[in-house]
Design a protein around this motif. Structure first.
Motif, PDB file in Angstrom:
ATOM      1  N   VAL A 313       0.866  -1.178   0.000  1.00  0.00           N
ATOM      2  CA  VAL A 313       0.000   0.000   0.000  1.00  0.00           C
ATOM      3  C   VAL A 313       0.899   1.224   0.000  1.00  0.00           C
ATOM      4  O   VAL A 313       1.580   1.490   0.988  1.00  0.00           O
ATOM      5  CB  VAL A 313      -0.918   0.030   1.239  1.00  0.00           C
ATOM      6  N   PRO A 314       0.944   1.978  -1.083  1.00  0.00           N
ATOM      7  CA  PRO A 314       1.777   3.179  -1.085  1.00  0.00           C
ATOM      8  C   PRO A 314       1.110   4.303  -0.315  1.00  0.00           C
ATOM      9  O   PRO A 314      -0.110   4.453  -0.346  1.00  0.00           O
ATOM     10  CB  PRO A 314       1.905   3.521  -2.569  1.00  0.00           C
ATOM     11  N   ALA A 315       1.912   5.068   0.386  1.00  0.00           N
ATOM     12  CA  ALA A 315       1.380   6.266   1.036  1.00  0.00           C
ATOM     13  C   ALA A 315       1.336   7.395   0.022  1.00  0.00           C
ATOM     14  O   ALA A 315       2.124   7.437  -0.911  1.00  0.00           O
ATOM     15  CB  ALA A 315       2.253   6.650   2.231  1.00  0.00           C
ATOM     16  N   ALA A 316       0.402   8.315   0.203  1.00  0.00           N
ATOM     17  CA  ALA A 316       0.264   9.441  -0.733  1.00  0.00           C
ATOM     18  C   ALA A 316       1.565  10.234  -0.807  1.00  0.00           C
ATOM     19  O   ALA A 316       2.125  10.622   0.224  1.00  0.00           O
ATOM     20  CB  ALA A 316      -0.876  10.340  -0.267  1.00  0.00           C
ATOM     21  N   ASN A 317       2.034  10.436  -2.019  1.00  0.00           N
ATOM     22  CA  ASN A 317       3.217  11.248  -2.288  1.00  0.00           C
ATOM     23  C   ASN A 317       4.500  10.666  -1.699  1.00  0.00           C
ATOM     24  O   ASN A 317       5.488  11.374  -1.538  1.00  0.00           O
ATOM     25  CB  ASN A 317       3.043  12.685  -1.750  1.00  0.00           C
ATOM     26  N   GLN A 318       4.474   9.361  -1.354  1.00  0.00           N
ATOM     27  CA  GLN A 318       5.680   8.748  -0.806  1.00  0.00           C
ATOM     28  C   GLN A 318       5.846   7.374  -1.419  1.00  0.00           C
ATOM     29  O   GLN A 318       4.893   6.584  -1.447  1.00  0.00           O
ATOM     30  CB  GLN A 318       5.584   8.605   0.719  1.00  0.00           C
ATOM     31  N   PRO A 319       7.066   7.032  -1.864  1.00  0.00           N
ATOM     32  CA  PRO A 319       7.298   5.679  -2.354  1.00  0.00           C
ATOM     33  C   PRO A 319       7.343   4.701  -1.193  1.00  0.00           C
ATOM     34  O   PRO A 319       7.618   5.095  -0.056  1.00  0.00           O
ATOM     35  CB  PRO A 319       8.669   5.789  -3.033  1.00  0.00           C
ATOM     36  N   PRO A 320       7.065   3.408  -1.427  1.00  0.00           N
ATOM     37  CA  PRO A 320       7.186   2.432  -0.361  1.00  0.00           C
ATOM     38  C   PRO A 320       8.622   2.329   0.113  1.00  0.00           C
ATOM     39  O   PRO A 320       9.562   2.468  -0.670  1.00  0.00           O
ATOM     40  CB  PRO A 320       6.726   1.118  -1.011  1.00  0.00           C
ATOM     41  N   LEU A 321       8.808   2.132   1.414  1.00  0.00           N
ATOM     42  CA  LEU A 321      10.147   1.965   1.951  1.00  0.00           C
ATOM     43  C   LEU A 321      10.713   0.637   1.499  1.00  0.00           C
ATOM     44  O   LEU A 321       9.998  -0.352   1.367  1.00  0.00           O
ATOM     45  CB  LEU A 321      10.107   1.996   3.480  1.00  0.00           C
ATOM     46  N   GLN A 322      11.999   0.597   1.293  1.00  0.00           N
ATOM     47  CA  GLN A 322      12.662  -0.643   0.921  1.00  0.00           C
ATOM     48  C   GLN A 322      13.403  -1.188   2.130  1.00  0.00           C
ATOM     49  O   GLN A 322      14.179  -0.483   2.768  1.00  0.00           O
ATOM     50  CB  GLN A 322      13.642  -0.407  -0.238  1.00  0.00           C
ATOM     51  N   GLY A 323      13.179  -2.438   2.438  1.00  0.00           N
ATOM     52  CA  GLY A 323      13.853  -3.078   3.545  1.00  0.00           C
ATOM     53  C   GLY A 323      14.867  -4.070   3.041  1.00  0.00           C
ATOM     54  O   GLY A 323      15.820  -3.728   2.361  1.00  0.00           O
ATOM     55  N   PHE A 324      14.641  -5.344   3.300  1.00  0.00           N
ATOM     56  CA  PHE A 324      15.567  -6.385   2.929  1.00  0.00           C
ATOM     57  C   PHE A 324      14.974  -7.246   1.830  1.00  0.00           C
ATOM     58  O   PHE A 324      13.777  -7.400   1.718  1.00  0.00           O
ATOM     59  CB  PHE A 324      15.885  -7.271   4.137  1.00  0.00           C
ATOM     60  N   SER A 325      15.808  -7.839   1.031  1.00  0.00           N
ATOM     61  CA  SER A 325      15.335  -8.709  -0.042  1.00  0.00           C
ATOM     62  C   SER A 325      15.243 -10.142   0.422  1.00  0.00           C
ATOM     63  O   SER A 325      15.799 -10.523   1.446  1.00  0.00           O
ATOM     64  CB  SER A 325      16.292  -8.636  -1.230  1.00  0.00           C
ATOM     65  N   VAL A 326      14.528 -10.930  -0.343  1.00  0.00           N
ATOM     66  CA  VAL A 326      14.517 -12.369  -0.125  1.00  0.00           C
ATOM     67  C   VAL A 326      15.687 -12.940  -0.905  1.00  0.00           C
ATOM     68  O   VAL A 326      15.759 -12.833  -2.113  1.00  0.00           O
ATOM     69  CB  VAL A 326      13.195 -12.987  -0.625  1.00  0.00           C
ATOM     70  N   ASN A 327      16.640 -13.518  -0.196  1.00  0.00           N
ATOM     71  CA  ASN A 327      17.834 -14.037  -0.850  1.00  0.00           C
ATOM     72  C   ASN A 327      18.360 -15.209  -0.032  1.00  0.00           C
ATOM     73  O   ASN A 327      19.272 -15.069   0.754  1.00  0.00           O
ATOM     74  CB  ASN A 327      18.896 -12.925  -0.956  1.00  0.00           C
ATOM     75  N   GLY A 328      17.729 -16.351  -0.211  1.00  0.00           N
ATOM     76  CA  GLY A 328      18.133 -17.504   0.569  1.00  0.00           C
ATOM     77  C   GLY A 328      17.889 -17.347   2.053  1.00  0.00           C
ATOM     78  O   GLY A 328      18.499 -18.015   2.867  1.00  0.00           O
ATOM     79  N   GLY A 329      16.968 -16.441   2.416  1.00  0.00           N
ATOM     80  CA  GLY A 329      16.637 -16.268   3.816  1.00  0.00           C
ATOM     81  C   GLY A 329      17.565 -15.308   4.534  1.00  0.00           C
ATOM     82  O   GLY A 329      17.475 -15.135   5.736  1.00  0.00           O
ATOM     83  N   LEU A 330      18.512 -14.669   3.831  1.00  0.00           N
ATOM     84  CA  LEU A 330      19.458 -13.794   4.501  1.00  0.00           C
ATOM     85  C   LEU A 330      19.221 -12.352   4.087  1.00  0.00           C
ATOM     86  O   LEU A 330      18.920 -12.062   2.932  1.00  0.00           O
ATOM     87  CB  LEU A 330      20.897 -14.199   4.176  1.00  0.00           C
ATOM     88  N   CYS A 331      19.374 -11.432   5.012  1.00  0.00           N
ATOM     89  CA  CYS A 331      19.244 -10.019   4.682  1.00  0.00           C
ATOM     90  C   CYS A 331      20.426  -9.586   3.845  1.00  0.00           C
ATOM     91  O   CYS A 331      21.554  -9.990   4.105  1.00  0.00           O
ATOM     92  CB  CYS A 331      19.185  -9.177   5.946  1.00  0.00           C
ATOM     93  N   THR A 332      20.182  -8.760   2.838  1.00  0.00           N
ATOM     94  CA  THR A 332      21.264  -8.273   1.994  1.00  0.00           C
ATOM     95  C   THR A 332      21.755  -6.907   2.437  1.00  0.00           C
ATOM     96  O   THR A 332      22.751  -6.429   1.941  1.00  0.00           O
ATOM     97  CB  THR A 332      20.817  -8.192   0.530  1.00  0.00           C
ATOM     98  N   THR A 333      21.045  -6.272   3.361  1.00  0.00           N
ATOM     99  CA  THR A 333      21.525  -5.011   3.912  1.00  0.00           C
ATOM    100  C   THR A 333      22.450  -5.309   5.084  1.00  0.00           C
ATOM    101  O   THR A 333      22.161  -6.177   5.895  1.00  0.00           O
ATOM    102  CB  THR A 333      20.336  -4.148   4.401  1.00  0.00           C
ATOM    103  N   ALA A 334      23.540  -4.589   5.193  1.00  0.00           N
ATOM    104  CA  ALA A 334      24.481  -4.821   6.296  1.00  0.00           C
ATOM    105  C   ALA A 334      23.836  -4.408   7.601  1.00  0.00           C
ATOM    106  O   ALA A 334      23.464  -3.267   7.802  1.00  0.00           O
ATOM    107  CB  ALA A 334      25.754  -4.012   6.073  1.00  0.00           C
ATOM    108  N   CYS A 335      23.698  -5.355   8.511  1.00  0.00           N
ATOM    109  CA  CYS A 335      23.048  -5.102   9.802  1.00  0.00           C
ATOM    110  C   CYS A 335      23.846  -5.776  10.887  1.00  0.00           C
ATOM    111  O   CYS A 335      24.620  -6.683  10.660  1.00  0.00           O
ATOM    112  CB  CYS A 335      21.618  -5.632   9.789  1.00  0.00           C
TER     113      CYS A 335
END
Length: 336
Positions: A313-335
């Motif tokens: 669900v997009p918010a008005a005038n705002q793109p959806p936030l991007q979190g982590f991808s599905v990649n073998g169950g592991l987050c691709t963002t450094a955390c």
């Protein structure tokens, strides 16, 4: 931005992965010791928190809710559904070993957290990795499903719950969203305040869906030494401020909780409700999705199996936030 799955993915099973909770008075302290192991939490603090569970007979609602969710999910997907926890039985390590022995090769993992950040996402990935290591070379591939804080079904469930709660108190009640606080220093663990931004985004979506253009967003259930700063304002402090400003009715929506954790039934239904009653404020707490979350899980599984674009669900005038991808169950963002 992280990539989303584009091709259909074959699955043999589903694993519902959750936090866990005690199911009897004798389990409360061992459970809390599991949760806090290695964190240096004083014994007196564990005793204090144990009283919250003992107020409800030493039983957390979460395991029962998850079992009901799993039964509903089994009626929605043509796959076996397994149940594993981080901190209490059934432990995820035992569950993944059973999946291996049952011949499961690849399973989707539905975590009972809608959020990014360390405790909401990364720690579940650590659970998955630990359980696969324990199961050995024949462990199934486990693919953690994406974060779902902006999924249309998730947003609609909370919006409907806000509307239902508002119908029980006088018109004009102040809408207050609350989520579990985290230490200020933890905000840098996963990019630009990902968890806090996702909570704020979900509040905007739910408020709009419920017909509100004005609301408050606060935090709750902080712990640890008082000198360590956490996200604020605290929900109890905010209710005191609303009291001082002449507010006569509130609707509290626990947007940060997908089910009735002890932090909901104790911190909100017990302590905050008592505070409101003492102040003469009409109080209503919006329901969490609980077992209805199976509808979200089923749709996320279908997304993965069919290679569908994510429903958001997009918010008005705002793109959806991007979190982590599905990649073998592991987050691709450094955390971490």
């Amino acid at each position: 931005m992280s990539p989303e799955p584009l091709a259909p993915t074959e699955l043999d099973a589903v694993l519902v992965l959750s936090f866990g909770g005690p199911e009897g008075p004798e389990q409360v302290m061992p459970f809390l010791e599991n949760v806090t192991r290695g964190r240096g939490v004083p014994r007196e603090r564990l005793v204090e928190v144990a009283e919250h569970y003992l107020h409800f007979g030493g039983v957390s609602p979460i395991n029962g809710i998850n079992r009901a969710l799993i039964e509903r999910l089994r009626g929605r997907v043509d796959l076996p559904v397994y149940f594993g926890n981080r901190n209490w039985e059934p432990y995820v390590e035992d569950t993944v070993a059973a999946m291996r022995d049952d011949g499961v090769r690849r399973a989707a993992v539905f975590a009972t957290s809608a959020w990014g950040g360390y405790s909401g996402c990364v720690q579940y990935n650590e659970d998955i990795a630990r359980a696969r290591r324990a199961a050995g070379a024949a462990a199934p591939e486990l693919i953690k499903l994406r974060q779902y804080y902006d999924h249309p079904l998730f947003v609609r469930m909370f919006a409907d719950a806000v509307t239902a709660a508002a119908a029980t108190v006088p018109a004009g009640a102040r809408l207050v969203f609350t989520a579990h606080s985290i230490p200020q220093r933890a905000r840098s663990r996963c990019g630009e305040d990902l968890y806090a931004r996702q909570v704020a985004h979900a509040c905007r979506l739910v408020a709009a869906a419920a017909g509100y253009d004005d609301y408050d967003q606060v935090w709750q259930s902080r712990s640890g030494p008082p000198q360590v700063p956490w996200l604020e304002p605290d929900v109890a402090d905010h209710l005191a401020a609303l009291t001082d400003s002449g507010t006569t009715a509130v609707v509290v929506c626990p947007i940060g909780f997908v089910a009735d954790h002890i932090e909901v039934v104790w911190d909100l239904d017990h302590e905050l409700r008592e505070q409101a009653e003492r102040a003469g404020i009409a109080f209503a707490r919006a329901a969490t999705p609980n077992a209805d979350l199976a509808e979200v899980a089923a749709d996320l599984i279908d997304e993965l199996r069919a290679g569908r674009s994510p429903a958001r669900v997009p918010a008005a005038n705002q793109p959806p936030l991007q979190g982590f991808s599905v990649n073998g169950g592991l987050c691709t963002t450094a955390c971490g």
